[in-house]
Design a protein around this motif. Structure first.
Motif, PDB file in Angstrom:
ATOM      1  N   ALA A  12       0.656  -1.172  -0.029  1.00 25.84           N
ATOM      2  CA  ALA A  12       0.004  -0.034   0.139  1.00 25.84           C
ATOM      3  C   ALA A  12       0.786   1.345  -0.070  1.00 25.84           C
ATOM      4  O   ALA A  12       2.141   1.269   0.353  1.00 25.84           O
ATOM      5  N   THR A  13       0.096   2.312  -0.339  1.00 29.44           N
ATOM      6  CA  THR A  13       0.813   3.789  -0.393  1.00 29.44           C
ATOM      7  C   THR A  13       0.278   4.662   0.605  1.00 29.44           C
ATOM      8  O   THR A  13      -1.000   4.618   0.764  1.00 29.44           O
ATOM      9  N   GLU A  14       0.918   5.238   1.658  1.00 28.55           N
ATOM     10  CA  GLU A  14       0.279   6.146   2.399  1.00 28.55           C
ATOM     11  C   GLU A  14       0.643   7.444   1.794  1.00 28.55           C
ATOM     12  O   GLU A  14       1.609   7.748   1.313  1.00 28.55           O
ATOM     13  N   PHE A  15      -0.401   8.310   2.099  1.00 31.84           N
ATOM     14  CA  PHE A  15      -0.308   9.717   1.552  1.00 31.84           C
ATOM     15  C   PHE A  15      -0.599  10.858   2.630  1.00 31.84           C
ATOM     16  O   PHE A  15      -1.355  10.564   3.507  1.00 31.84           O
ATOM     17  N   PHE A  16       0.045  11.805   2.576  1.00 30.32           N
ATOM     18  CA  PHE A  16      -0.029  13.176   3.398  1.00 30.32           C
ATOM     19  C   PHE A  16      -0.201  14.019   2.486  1.00 30.32           C
ATOM     20  O   PHE A  16       0.649  14.343   1.633  1.00 30.32           O
ATOM     21  N   ALA A  17      -1.185  15.071   2.803  1.00 26.40           N
ATOM     22  CA  ALA A  17      -1.305  16.418   1.972  1.00 26.40           C
ATOM     23  C   ALA A  17      -1.166  17.539   3.260  1.00 26.40           C
ATOM     24  O   ALA A  17      -1.958  17.442   4.227  1.00 26.40           O
ATOM     25  N   ILE A  18      -0.295  18.442   2.798  1.00 28.81           N
ATOM     26  CA  ILE A  18       0.237  19.386   4.026  1.00 28.81           C
ATOM     27  C   ILE A  18       0.482  20.618   3.519  1.00 28.81           C
ATOM     28  O   ILE A  18       0.985  20.784   2.418  1.00 28.81           O
ATOM     29  N   GLU A  19      -0.006  21.651   4.287  1.00 24.90           N
ATOM     30  CA  GLU A  19       0.451  23.001   3.803  1.00 24.90           C
ATOM     31  C   GLU A  19       1.766  23.120   3.904  1.00 24.90           C
ATOM     32  O   GLU A  19       2.508  22.796   4.809  1.00 24.90           O
ATOM     33  N   LEU A  44       4.074  13.853  10.522  1.00 24.97           N
ATOM     34  CA  LEU A  44       3.273  14.185   8.981  1.00 24.97           C
ATOM     35  C   LEU A  44       1.769  14.311   9.188  1.00 24.97           C
ATOM     36  O   LEU A  44       1.327  15.142   8.666  1.00 24.97           O
ATOM     37  N   ASP A  45       1.302  13.331   9.927  1.00 25.10           N
ATOM     38  CA  ASP A  45      -0.046  13.036  10.209  1.00 25.10           C
ATOM     39  C   ASP A  45      -0.438  14.378  10.887  1.00 25.10           C
ATOM     40  O   ASP A  45      -1.700  14.985  10.743  1.00 25.10           O
ATOM     41  N   GLU A  46       0.290  14.878  12.041  1.00 24.47           N
ATOM     42  CA  GLU A  46       0.031  16.185  12.918  1.00 24.47           C
ATOM     43  C   GLU A  46      -0.320  17.209  12.201  1.00 24.47           C
ATOM     44  O   GLU A  46      -1.165  18.353  12.608  1.00 24.47           O
ATOM     45  N   VAL A  47       0.615  17.474  10.742  1.00 16.98           N
ATOM     46  CA  VAL A  47       0.233  18.696  10.108  1.00 16.98           C
ATOM     47  C   VAL A  47      -0.464  18.554   8.819  1.00 16.98           C
ATOM     48  O   VAL A  47      -0.609  19.407   8.190  1.00 16.98           O
ATOM     49  N   SER A  48      -1.111  17.339   8.547  1.00 17.47           N
ATOM     50  CA  SER A  48      -1.793  16.944   7.227  1.00 17.47           C
ATOM     51  C   SER A  48      -3.120  17.717   7.331  1.00 17.47           C
ATOM     52  O   SER A  48      -3.883  17.628   8.468  1.00 17.47           O
ATOM     53  N   LEU A  49      -3.672  18.260   5.981  1.00 17.29           N
ATOM     54  CA  LEU A  49      -4.749  18.517   5.844  1.00 17.29           C
ATOM     55  C   LEU A  49      -5.670  17.196   5.744  1.00 17.29           C
ATOM     56  O   LEU A  49      -6.858  17.166   5.790  1.00 17.29           O
ATOM     57  N   ALA A  50      -5.099  16.254   4.900  1.00 16.52           N
ATOM     58  CA  ALA A  50      -5.540  15.024   4.403  1.00 16.52           C
ATOM     59  C   ALA A  50      -4.470  13.926   4.495  1.00 16.52           C
ATOM     60  O   ALA A  50      -3.475  13.833   4.092  1.00 16.52           O
ATOM     61  N   HIS A  51      -5.082  12.818   5.223  1.00 16.81           N
ATOM     62  CA  HIS A  51      -3.930  11.711   5.165  1.00 16.81           C
ATOM     63  C   HIS A  51      -4.975  10.423   5.038  1.00 16.81           C
ATOM     64  O   HIS A  51      -6.077  10.319   5.251  1.00 16.81           O
ATOM     65  N   GLY A  52      -4.341   9.329   4.576  1.00 21.90           N
ATOM     66  CA  GLY A  52      -4.976   8.038   4.337  1.00 21.90           C
ATOM     67  C   GLY A  52      -3.935   7.053   3.765  1.00 21.90           C
ATOM     68  O   GLY A  52      -2.660   7.373   3.410  1.00 21.90           O
ATOM     69  N   TRP A  53      -4.494   5.979   2.919  1.00 24.98           N
ATOM     70  CA  TRP A  53      -3.592   5.179   2.139  1.00 24.98           C
ATOM     71  C   TRP A  53      -4.494   4.257   1.267  1.00 24.98           C
ATOM     72  O   TRP A  53      -5.811   4.384   1.507  1.00 24.98           O
ATOM     73  N   LEU A 100      -9.310  21.263   0.853  1.00 30.15           N
ATOM     74  CA  LEU A 100      -8.410  20.911  -0.116  1.00 30.15           C
ATOM     75  C   LEU A 100      -8.862  20.099  -1.489  1.00 30.15           C
ATOM     76  O   LEU A 100      -9.617  19.568  -1.404  1.00 30.15           O
ATOM     77  N   ALA A 101      -8.224  20.891  -2.405  1.00 28.41           N
ATOM     78  CA  ALA A 101      -8.478  20.141  -3.562  1.00 28.41           C
ATOM     79  C   ALA A 101      -7.126  20.523  -4.528  1.00 28.41           C
ATOM     80  O   ALA A 101      -6.740  21.835  -4.804  1.00 28.41           O
ATOM     81  N   VAL A 102      -6.287  19.430  -4.650  1.00 26.88           N
ATOM     82  CA  VAL A 102      -4.887  19.793  -5.067  1.00 26.88           C
ATOM     83  C   VAL A 102      -4.508  18.471  -6.222  1.00 26.88           C
ATOM     84  O   VAL A 102      -5.085  17.383  -5.983  1.00 26.88           O
ATOM     85  N   GLN A 103      -3.934  18.641  -7.308  1.00 26.96           N
ATOM     86  CA  GLN A 103      -3.487  17.943  -8.026  1.00 26.96           C
ATOM     87  C   GLN A 103      -2.099  18.205  -8.646  1.00 26.96           C
ATOM     88  O   GLN A 103      -1.506  19.209  -8.582  1.00 26.96           O
ATOM     89  N   GLY A 104      -1.413  17.177  -9.241  1.00 24.90           N
ATOM     90  CA  GLY A 104       0.028  17.172  -9.393  1.00 24.90           C
ATOM     91  C   GLY A 104       0.811  15.912  -9.618  1.00 24.90           C
ATOM     92  O   GLY A 104       0.134  14.938  -9.926  1.00 24.90           O
ATOM     93  N   SER A 105       2.130  16.245  -9.435  1.00 23.86           N
ATOM     94  CA  SER A 105       2.789  14.957  -9.628  1.00 23.86           C
ATOM     95  C   SER A 105       3.919  14.921  -8.616  1.00 23.86           C
ATOM     96  O   SER A 105       4.375  15.751  -8.062  1.00 23.86           O
ATOM     97  N   ASN A 133       9.262  20.126  -6.958  1.00 20.72           N
ATOM     98  CA  ASN A 133       9.395  21.707  -6.546  1.00 20.72           C
ATOM     99  C   ASN A 133       8.500  22.113  -5.484  1.00 20.72           C
ATOM    100  O   ASN A 133       7.901  23.135  -5.014  1.00 20.72           O
ATOM    101  N   TRP A 134       8.353  21.137  -4.220  1.00 21.09           N
ATOM    102  CA  TRP A 134       7.350  20.996  -3.283  1.00 21.09           C
ATOM    103  C   TRP A 134       7.747  22.335  -2.517  1.00 21.09           C
ATOM    104  O   TRP A 134       6.511  22.943  -2.039  1.00 21.09           O
ATOM    105  N   ARG A 135       8.775  23.232  -2.291  1.00 20.30           N
ATOM    106  CA  ARG A 135       8.584  24.382  -1.529  1.00 20.30           C
ATOM    107  C   ARG A 135       8.060  25.565  -2.210  1.00 20.30           C
ATOM    108  O   ARG A 135       8.005  26.676  -1.741  1.00 20.30           O
ATOM    109  N   THR A 136       7.967  25.381  -3.324  1.00 16.21           N
ATOM    110  CA  THR A 136       7.121  26.639  -4.148  1.00 16.21           C
ATOM    111  C   THR A 136       5.736  26.279  -4.463  1.00 16.21           C
ATOM    112  O   THR A 136       4.965  27.277  -4.996  1.00 16.21           O
ATOM    113  N   GLN A 137       5.129  25.226  -3.820  1.00 16.80           N
ATOM    114  CA  GLN A 137       3.778  24.898  -3.913  1.00 16.80           C
ATOM    115  C   GLN A 137       2.985  25.036  -2.596  1.00 16.80           C
ATOM    116  O   GLN A 137       3.642  25.112  -1.550  1.00 16.80           O
ATOM    117  N   PRO A 138       1.680  25.602  -2.774  1.00 19.71           N
ATOM    118  CA  PRO A 138       0.969  25.772  -1.496  1.00 19.71           C
ATOM    119  C   PRO A 138       0.819  24.613  -0.793  1.00 19.71           C
ATOM    120  O   PRO A 138       0.687  24.693   0.796  1.00 19.71           O
TER     121      PRO A 138
END
Length: 149
Positions: free
Chosen positions: A27-34, A56-65, A115-120, A132-137
């Motif tokens: 499985a893959t775990e994901f975190f979406a973070i400001e 990572l979970d403490e600061v995540s807007l969304a987290h799951g797998w 949250l509504a985000v898409q990318g790579s 380029n994560w440091r330049t993304q919101p």
């Protein structure tokens, strides 16, 4: 902005029970973070690689797998999330060069208010991170999740 503690508990329970039926699946775990919050925790890429899932979970807007289905959905009256991915962080034939994502989360049923985000995301150390994560919101971090543990 975190969902209320009760929602986080319900979400954790649902993830825990769904994990029981897939104990041998990769499985893959994901975190979406400001990104502003993440850069405080990880001033360097090496620091980002060493962060625990709890940090990572403490600061995540969304987290799951997700596993072979490449998607994760969660829906209650007060919180919903839809996350879709182009690949897993680890496959039997090898790790992909990048993983596309589309993650939406909301605390209402009409809009994606949180949250509504898409990318790579590309490989950075032992995980995949928004290009380029440091330049993304918002930064998305994807990690291989060993469900056999």
């Amino acid at each position: 902005m975190h969902p209320p503690p009760l929602l986080a508990l319900i979400f954790g329970i649902v993830l825990g029970f769904s994990g029981l039926s897939h104990a041998d699946a990769p499985a893959t775990e994901f975190f979406a973070i400001e990104t502003s919050k993440l850069t405080k925790l990880a001033p360097t890429d090496a620091d980002l690689d060493s962060l625990s899932r709890n940090q990572l979970d403490e600061v995540s807007l969304a987290h799951g797998w997700y596993n072979g289905g490449l998607a994760m959905r969660f829906d209650t009256a007060t919180f919903r999330m839809d996350a879709r991915f182009s690949d897993s962080a680890h496959t039997p034939t090898g790790d992909p060069a990048s993983i596309g994502y589309n993650i939406c989360a909301s605390n209402n049923q009409k809009t994606w208010s949180l949250l509504a985000v898409q990318g790579s995301a590309t490989r950075l150390g032992k995980q995949f991170v928004t290009e380029n994560w440091r330049t993304q919101p918002v930064t998305v971090v994807l990690r291989f999740l060993n469900l056999k543990r």
